[in-house]
Enzyme design. Sequence first.
Site, PDB file in Angstrom:
ATOM      1  N   LYS A 120      43.312  40.734  40.764  1.00 51.54           N
ATOM      2  CA  LYS A 120      43.430  40.888  39.316  1.00 51.54           C
ATOM      3  C   LYS A 120      42.357  41.799  38.737  1.00 51.54           C
ATOM      4  CE  LYS A 120      46.524  37.864  40.140  1.00 51.54           C
ATOM      5  NZ  LYS A 120      47.807  38.346  40.654  1.00 51.54           N
ATOM      6  N   GLU A 204      37.783  37.079  30.314  1.00 52.71           N
ATOM      7  CA  GLU A 204      38.368  37.901  29.263  1.00 52.71           C
ATOM      8  C   GLU A 204      38.305  37.165  27.935  1.00 52.71           C
ATOM      9  OE1 GLU A 204      41.835  40.526  31.533  1.00 52.71           O
ATOM     10  OE2 GLU A 204      42.395  38.668  30.506  1.00 52.71           O
ATOM     11  N   HIS A 239      49.361  27.248  31.224  1.00 50.47           N
ATOM     12  CA  HIS A 239      49.443  28.637  31.675  1.00 50.47           C
ATOM     13  C   HIS A 239      50.518  28.865  32.727  1.00 50.47           C
ATOM     14  CE1 HIS A 239      45.696  28.869  29.517  1.00 50.47           C
ATOM     15  NE2 HIS A 239      45.083  28.103  30.390  1.00 50.47           N
ATOM     16  N   ARG A 296      55.340  41.102  44.080  1.00 47.77           N
ATOM     17  CA  ARG A 296      56.374  40.316  44.770  1.00 47.77           C
ATOM     18  C   ARG A 296      57.550  40.142  43.827  1.00 47.77           C
ATOM     19  NH1 ARG A 296      55.683  35.716  41.813  1.00 47.77           N
ATOM     20  NH2 ARG A 296      53.554  35.129  41.248  1.00 47.77           N
TER      21      ARG A 296
END
Length: 525
Positions: A120, A204, A239, A296
């Site tokens: 990420k 973040e 999430h 994917r």
Amino acid sequence: MKSKPIRKVLVANRGEIAIRVCRTLREMGIRSVAVYSDADRESAHAFAADEAYWIGPAAASRSYLDAAKIIETARSAKADAIHPGYGFLAESADFAEQVQRAGLTWIGPTPEATRAMGDKVRARALAIRAGVPVLPGTEGPVSDPAELRRAAEAIGYPVVLKAAAGGGGKGMRRVNGPGEFEQAVRLTQGEAKSAFGDDRLYLERWLEKPRHIEVQILADAHGTVLALGERDCSIQRRHQKLVEETPSPALDDARRQELWGLAVKVAKAGGYTNAGTAEFLMDQEGRFHFLEMNARLQVEHPVTEMVLGLDLVREQIRIARGERLALVQSDVRPVGASIEFRVYAEDPDQGFLPQAGVVRRLELPAGPGVRCDFGVRSGGSVPVHYDPLIGKIIVWAPTRADAVARARRALDECLLEGIHTTLPIHRWLLAQEAFVTGRYDTAFLAHHFRHAEPPDAALAEEDAAALAAIFARLDSEAPRVEGAESLAGDGYSERRPMTAGVSGASSRWRAALPGLRTGMTGGRR
């Protein structure tokens, strides 16, 4: 580029995605090979393929995550290629390389693209270089809690901690202020280490009530990169996605084209091939922020297939053979609206606590515009060892309003007895004005569903860690079985039935939690 022959494919996965891949293989005249663990001897996916082979005990680390065993099985079965599905080894660049070194074709993005986009933090840096907007955050992965705290103070609370190697909603945690930081880092690092073998985190800025919208990408090895439309994934718990739909009711045509363009730009910057998904958050001002690239096939790919009349697995195989995409971007014209409802073996009234047991009765909906991808059947078991996703109900209709009405009918037809599932929350959702009108965000369930979060959030964090410890204990006690056997042919009648007694396991786990919490240092183990 010379076309690679693919005559037999091993599907390195289980459940509904393994069945879904086998269906396309059969339509294409390609033989299929399934693999199964001790826990999956009676599972539906083991009977969906032309051949099926035992690969180890119930523990995923000793079966579905055992790369060497899977490749050995593929070679023994004389397979030409491996399709990884999603989860398990699907985003492992090392596994993809091992598959290729074994002389097999990897049906997925190249190892190089997976490394560039699967991490990420690297994907975030790549997006920045490509001029694609991201949220303010750390520039690289961090293991030192003090450094993370300094970054949080510089950015300003609330922030979100994320596992650098994360995905699927795992390894993410909101931090509202300095007083929560130490425990949040400890728990997130523990979860990341357990789930991904990597405790590096990044940080973040937290967005309040955003939309989570992703774009399906398809790219060949000849330079063609297509955006196949967006999917709105904003109905989530912790999430993790529960419902996905296309087109997004939050976008007009201009914003839609802007988002598709950003996704293509990221994919090209990463040298991406095969199927993938670029994920974004859209803030309340309508600005897009790149989150990550899932290298994917996605769980929610059926809604894209429904509006395009396209088989994404077939396209994956064609790309893996070296063929060019037959489409150009102007050919991508979605028709109608499609919504997917994920059916998890979880109890919504108990904070979505995972369930295990026997599905005593299953009757799936049918009729116009209804598709059901399920990995269980009546009498089948849901084991404790794997992700609790057991199936998906997907609807299509000419308009979103018609799709919502069709979804109500389909969900009312669905009957699943024996374990708690998320079916009740889907029925509840379809009665909510905010969903019916398309005015929802990622915080909708947390704010409006009475049991979207357990009453004691801190306790829930430790419960998750304790449950993981129980799973690990069960895995370590699983017996080792030497050799491999096929489920095809004459050996079928000699298979032993699965051990009974896992029904109601969640209540026993809950009763065991207080003792298991003692001495735990946090995080999933």
